[in-house]
Scaffold this active site. Structure first.
Site, PDB file in Angstrom:
ATOM      1  CB  CYS A 114      -0.870  -0.044   1.248  1.00  0.00           C
ATOM      2  SG  CYS A 114      -1.531   1.556   1.712  1.00  0.00           S
ATOM      3  CG  ASN A 117       8.814  -2.576 -12.889  1.00  0.00           C
ATOM      4  OD1 ASN A 117       9.730  -2.340 -13.666  1.00  0.00           O
ATOM      5  ND2 ASN A 117       7.722  -3.226 -13.249  1.00  0.00           N
ATOM      6  CD  GLU A 118       5.060  -1.771 -16.362  1.00  0.00           C
ATOM      7  OE1 GLU A 118       4.296  -2.635 -15.912  1.00  0.00           O
ATOM      8  OE2 GLU A 118       5.345  -1.668 -17.559  1.00  0.00           O
ATOM      9  CB  CYS A 169      -4.672   0.880  -1.381  1.00  0.00           C
ATOM     10  SG  CYS A 169      -4.604  -0.104   0.124  1.00  0.00           S
ATOM     11  CB  CYS A 174      -5.592  -0.833   3.635  1.00  0.00           C
ATOM     12  SG  CYS A 174      -4.387   0.484   3.807  1.00  0.00           S
ATOM     13  CD  GLU A 212       9.645  -3.316 -18.453  1.00  0.00           C
ATOM     14  OE1 GLU A 212       8.637  -3.888 -18.905  1.00  0.00           O
ATOM     15  OE2 GLU A 212       9.875  -3.216 -17.235  1.00  0.00           O
ATOM     16  CD1 TRP A 240       2.350  -8.986 -20.651  1.00  0.00           C
ATOM     17  CD2 TRP A 240       0.522  -7.900 -21.338  1.00  0.00           C
ATOM     18  NE1 TRP A 240       2.769  -7.908 -21.396  1.00  0.00           N
ATOM     19  CE2 TRP A 240       1.665  -7.228 -21.828  1.00  0.00           C
ATOM     20  CE3 TRP A 240      -0.745  -7.391 -21.666  1.00  0.00           C
ATOM     21  CZ2 TRP A 240       1.590  -6.074 -22.630  1.00  0.00           C
ATOM     22  CZ3 TRP A 240      -0.820  -6.244 -22.455  1.00  0.00           C
ATOM     23  CH2 TRP A 240       0.332  -5.605 -22.928  1.00  0.00           C
ATOM     24  CG  MET A 284       3.789 -19.322 -21.159  1.00  0.00           C
ATOM     25  SD  MET A 284       4.433 -20.726 -22.091  1.00  0.00           S
ATOM     26  CE  MET A 284       3.261 -20.760 -23.447  1.00  0.00           C
ATOM     27  CG  HIS A 285       7.212 -11.803 -21.545  1.00  0.00           C
ATOM     28  ND1 HIS A 285       8.253 -11.263 -22.258  1.00  0.00           N
ATOM     29  CD2 HIS A 285       6.326 -10.798 -21.352  1.00  0.00           C
ATOM     30  CE1 HIS A 285       8.002  -9.978 -22.483  1.00  0.00           C
ATOM     31  NE2 HIS A 285       6.837  -9.677 -21.950  1.00  0.00           N
TER      32      HIS A 285
END
Ligand code: GAL
Ligand code: ZN
Length: 650
Positions: free
Chosen positions: A106, A140-141, A150, A152, A314, A322, A364-365
């Site tokens: 979070c 990352n991203e 979020c 919470c 990237e 995906w 599978m990437h």
């Protein structure tokens, strides 16, 4: 100017030297590492294993590669989650998200923020001045896997505090701003306020908008924490973050003020497919190469987000894992994407990933290498680009005569109350952007408060909330201004403006929206303009036609487009074909050179260097002015290929 994403922790340090040698041969200059490696860096609290990272950096130094270090904060390790399970985020259905993948934290969690400060300080102190470390990627991203918002208890507390600050501690101000008299929503104090989830009917839109702003601010703060530490320990190195395509859950302009430049992750096939499906389209003529404008929109956006500078951190280099389905790219696509990024101003294109992992979630990437290290199709294309790069001067800046205003708050307003199916801010923006690109125009994507000096046309597909300073900015501008529907339709706290939409914009163009309608995808109204008919779906507005000049009407007599001097207001969701015709005409009127290229062919300029891209499987001829110096390719654009030439003079 080429880079690659690499995971030494997946392969063992023995392999690093050999891999780095191969990268070098391929023409790779930059290697991004480390962004998910927390459990390898610190397998237990306070116990660090640095050997593998030290050796990786040593090898990079020996072989002359430059390193971008990722902070590992997207993946807190198991021991940390077990110690502090309260750092786990909660989704909008109230369910805690578990350990076992990534982004399981979070943004508001005070404990997690402390942990982030700790680990970033330790890593930055150790490697901040290392000669091969040229820069940093934070986390990352941010927001990937729907993680910005979020629900919470920590977020609830932080949100209450945020509101208290925003409304100066005056709960009556909030009640008024949110219109809580409606449905007995009145609050007596800030600590009564809940997060806007799990309500039987729609939550209050003003509540939602403030919550979206709050959540966006949490990401900005979280990032800033890291940047401050890195700047302290790693002077002279850049700090960037890898943003995503078509993602609007936080304000990227705001976050990026703390960065040196923006970077983004370019997966053309999946992004195109997902974008089209969101629009309800299942036909995808660009399925093996991606839609040129869906891709370049992000290049142009991140050039703006990065204040003129961006990287592709990237770059898809083969099939991914995906998307709804995952084709391998057409032969030539990886080369085409690389050149396209460079044409739009990317300083570095870094491929994802070096080698396909035979284990875990992304087995599978693809990568540039198969799991057995044999080179992929993408690898061959990177090799080709590296050779070709030697002959092209990429030092010139991208200059655009047209700007498109892109605004995150507008995306939130549209998503909070779309008012009809198909109403999607990105879709609207894309129609405008793609029409301009079809005409061969370079486009800058800019925030509303950005300087408009030097642009001939400024296009605002929609700007739901118009701030005073933005109005002033528009007023100072003397080129052509084009506003799309729902502009000025809300106040800053999500109410209909007292003076009726378009609110403050009435100072620029005196129109008044009396009522609006959303159209079903099959309710097609007909727009008439210069003797032609165009279909209109999704949205239109009933604008008082007595106040200003009506320059286009619907067949049923409702007004569609309004003009006062050099300001236009489009009171409908325009069809892309209409926009192409309209901008072509407008450009001619103001003496701006445009040229309609075949669908799938795109032109981009960097100084006097012109790039022509063919995103189709057919050979297509383009006209290259006679005195031009051809640098790459020819006027016969090969399938999924390009030409580059230097213009004498325009
Ligand atoms: C990006 C992410 C990478 C990897 C990649 C796969 O979203 O940053 O870590 O998961 O997608 O396409
Ligand atoms: Zn939270």
């Amino acid at each position: 100017m080429l880079g690659v994403c690499y995971y030494p922790e997946h392969w063992g340090v023995e392999k690093v030297e050999e891999d780095f040698k191969k990268m070098k041969e391929l023409g790779i200059e930059y290697v991004r590492i480390g962004e998910f490696a927390w459990s390898r860096i610190e397998p237990e609290r306070g116990k660090f294993t640095w050997g593998w990272l030290d050796k990786t950096l040593e090898a990079a130094e020996r072989l002359g590669l430059k390193i971008i270090l990722g902070t590992p904060t997207a993946t807190p390790p198991k021991w940390l989650v077990d110690e502090h399970p309260e750092i786990l985020p909660v989704d909008k259905h109230g369910r805690v998200k578990n350990f076992g993948s990534r982004r399981h934290y979070c943004f508001s969690s005070p404990v997690y923020r402390e942990e982030v400060k700790r680990i970033v300080s330790i890593v930055a102190e150790r490697y901040g001045k290392h000669p091969v470390v040229v820069g940093w990627q934070t986390d990352n991203e941010y927001g990937c896997h729907d993680t910005v918002r979020c629900y919470c208890p920590r977020c609830k507390k932080a949100f209450q505090k945020w509101l208290e600050r925003k409304y100066g501690g005056d709960i009556e101000r909030l009640n008024k701003a949110w219109g809580t008299a409606f449905w007995s929503q009145e609050y007596r104090s800030f600590d009564e306020i809940e997060l806007p989830n799990l309500t039987p009917a729609d939550p209050n839109p003003s509540h939602l908008l403030d919550y979206y702003r709050f959540a966006s601010d949490q990401v900005v703060e979280f990032n800033r924490l890291q940047v401050q530490i890195i700047r302290e320990y790693s002077p002279g190195r850049f700090v960037t973050h890898n943003f995503m395509s078509g993602f609007t859950d936080f304000d990227h302009y705001k976050l990026s003020r703390d960065l040196d430049f923006a970077s983004w992750d370019n997966y053309p096939l999946g992004h195109t497919l997902v974008f089209l499906r969101n629009k309800g389209e299942h036909q995808n003529p660009f399925d093996r190469v991606g839609h040129p404008d869906i891709i370049s929109f992000s290049h142009d956006l991140y050039r703006g987000v990065g204040k003129g500078r961006f990287w592709v951190m990237e770059q898809q280099a083969g099939p991914v894992n995906w998307a709804p389905y995952n084709l391998w790219p057409a032969k030539g696509a990886v080369r085409l994407w690389t050149w396209q990024a460079l044409a739009h101003g990317a300083e570095v294109v870094s491929y994802f990933r070096w080698r396909q992992a035979p284990f875990a979630q992304e087995q599978m990437h693809s990568g540039l290498l198969a799991p057995d290290s044999s080179p992929s199709q993408g690898y061959q294309e990177v090799k080709q680009v590296f050779e070709e790069l030697k002959g092209v001067d990429l030092n010139k800046a991208v200059k655009s005569e047209v700007a498109l205003v892109f605004d995150y708050e507008t995306a939130w307003v549209f998503s909070i109350q779309p008012h009809g199916e198909g109403v999607n801010y990105l879709d609207l923006v894309f129609r405008f952007y793609s029409a301009l690109r079809r005409l061969g125009l370079n486009v800058d994507v800019i925030p509303p408060e950005s300087s408009l000096d030097g642009y001939r046309i400024v296009v605002v597909p929609s700007l739901a909330i118009v701030k005073e300073e933005v109005l002033e900015n528009f007023k100072k501008y003397n080129g052509v201004l084009v506003f799309g529907p729902r502009s000025g339709s809300k106040t800053g706290t999500f109410q209909i403006p007292e003076e009726m939409p378009p609110g403050l914009l009435k100072e620029l163009i005196p129109v008044e929206v009396k009522q609006v309608e959303s159209l079903g995808l099959k309710n097609v109204e007909t727009l008439l303009w210069k003797g032609k008919e165009y279909p209109v779906t999704i949205w239109r507005e009933d604008v008082d036609p007595t106040i200003t000049e009506v320059v286009a009407k619907f067949k049923d007599e409702y007004g569609a487009m309004f003009q006062k001097e050099n300001v236009f207001y489009l009171a409908f969701w325009p069809d892309r074909e209409f926009l192409i015709d309209f901008f072509e005409e407008l450009a001619k009127e103001i003496g701006l050179t445009v040229k309609r290229f075949p669908e799938g062919v795109r032109i981009q300029r960097r100084g006097d260097v012109v790039f022509a891209f063919n995103f189709t499987p057919e050979e297509i001829e383009v006209e290259i002015p006679e005195e031009s110096q051809i640098i790459l390719g020819s006027h016969k654009l090969q399938p999924y290929s390009l030409a580059i030439w230097k213009e004498k003079k325009r």
